[in-house]
Structure formats: C-alpha cells, structure tokens
Scaffold this motif. Structure first.
Motif: not given
Length: 173
Positions: A3-13, A73-81, A84-87
């Motif tokens: 197994p990898q050591k350290g924190k698992t990589p996360t995805k960006g928004a 579509v509903y559960i993956s709907r993005p929210k913007y400020t 128009n910045q991705l929140v």
C-alpha cells in the motif's frame, strides 16, 4: 503490491466537474443507444408480436433511464458564486461506493436488459435484479448492522451508578 504511504491523493474540484460531465454524457448516450436499438428493431421487425406487457416493460425501462439521468444531473450539479467561480463541483459520480455508482449500475443493467430483450422476452426478468440489489444494500448498510449490533458495554460511570443504586437499596431494606 504494498500500500502507498502517506495521504491518498484527492481530486480537485475542476477535475471532479469534468469527470462528472463526461460520466453523465456517457451514461446518457448508453441509455439512448440501448433504447433506440431496442425500439427501432422491435417496432420494425417484431411489431406484430409485441404485447402490452412488452410495451409496458419498454416504457418502464425508458422511465428508469430518465430517472437515472435526472438523478445523476441533480447530484452532480455544481454550485457557483455570483462571480461565476466554482464553489462545489457536486457529488463525485465516480467515487467508489457512492450514490453515483449505484445509479450507474442501474443504467448498465437496464441497458443490457433492453438490448438482450431483442433476443428473448425472458431477458426482461433481469430487471428483477434491481429490487434484489436494493434490498441487499438496505440490509448490509442499514438493517443488518441495526439488528445485529452489540449491546453497549458498561462504562465506568454506569458501574458507579449501579453500585450507588445497590447501596441505596441495602439502606432501605
């Protein structure tokens, strides 16, 4: 493989947003392709042998497609400020063990069933796997752990309360 050591990589928004968009369009196209294939072939080649039951199942599967598409579509709907910045990119549809995975499984099973129903009407029985899977998820995630959870162990405070009650009972006897 260790197994990898350290924190698992996360995805960006932005990556989640792009993957969600691609996932929704892929499963939408899968549903459209399966639905069009079945409907074009069934209503052109087998039109005289179609019964009301088969037409009902066809409409039922199309409703499943529409419901799953709307859910994704509903559960993956993005929210913007306001600027128009991705929140929030929405729920990650490709997250292992998440809600998106279950919705994608429903689309896959429905598409396979829809296409295989061209070979034989008995393949419609594959749709019975949907409530079986739903019950299995309900049992393993909610009902099973609730029924079979162990009783809470006595804590030190509970032990002190029990001894205090015993002393009071002895005093009144």
């Amino acid at each position: 493989m260790p197994p990898q050591k350290g924190k698992t990589p996360t995805k960006g928004a932005k990556q989640i947003l792009m993957e969600n968009t691609a996932t929704v369009s892929f499963y939408r196209n899968m549903a459209i392709a399966a639905g069009l294939t079945y409907n074009l072939l069934a209503f052109t080649l087998f039109a005289e042998s179609l019964s009301y039951g088969v037409i009902f199942l066809d409409v039922f599967v199309v409703i499943i497609y529409l419901g799953c598409y709307q859910m994704m579509v509903y559960i993956s709907r993005p929210k913007y400020t306001d600027s128009n910045q991705l929140v929030d990119p929405g729920l990650d549809l490709n997250m292992e063990g998440g809600m998106g995975e279950h919705v994608k499984d429903i689309v896959i099973l429905s598409s396979i069933t829809h296409v295989l129903a061209l070979i034989s009407n008995y393949f419609w029985l594959l749709l019975l796997l949907l409530p079986i899977r739903a019950f299995w998820l309900l049992w393993t995630n909610i009902l099973g752990p609730w029924f079979f959870q162990e009783a809470p162990e006595d804590t030190e405070q509970d032990e002190k309360k029990r001894k205090k009650m015993e002393r009071k009972m002895k005093r009144y006897q």
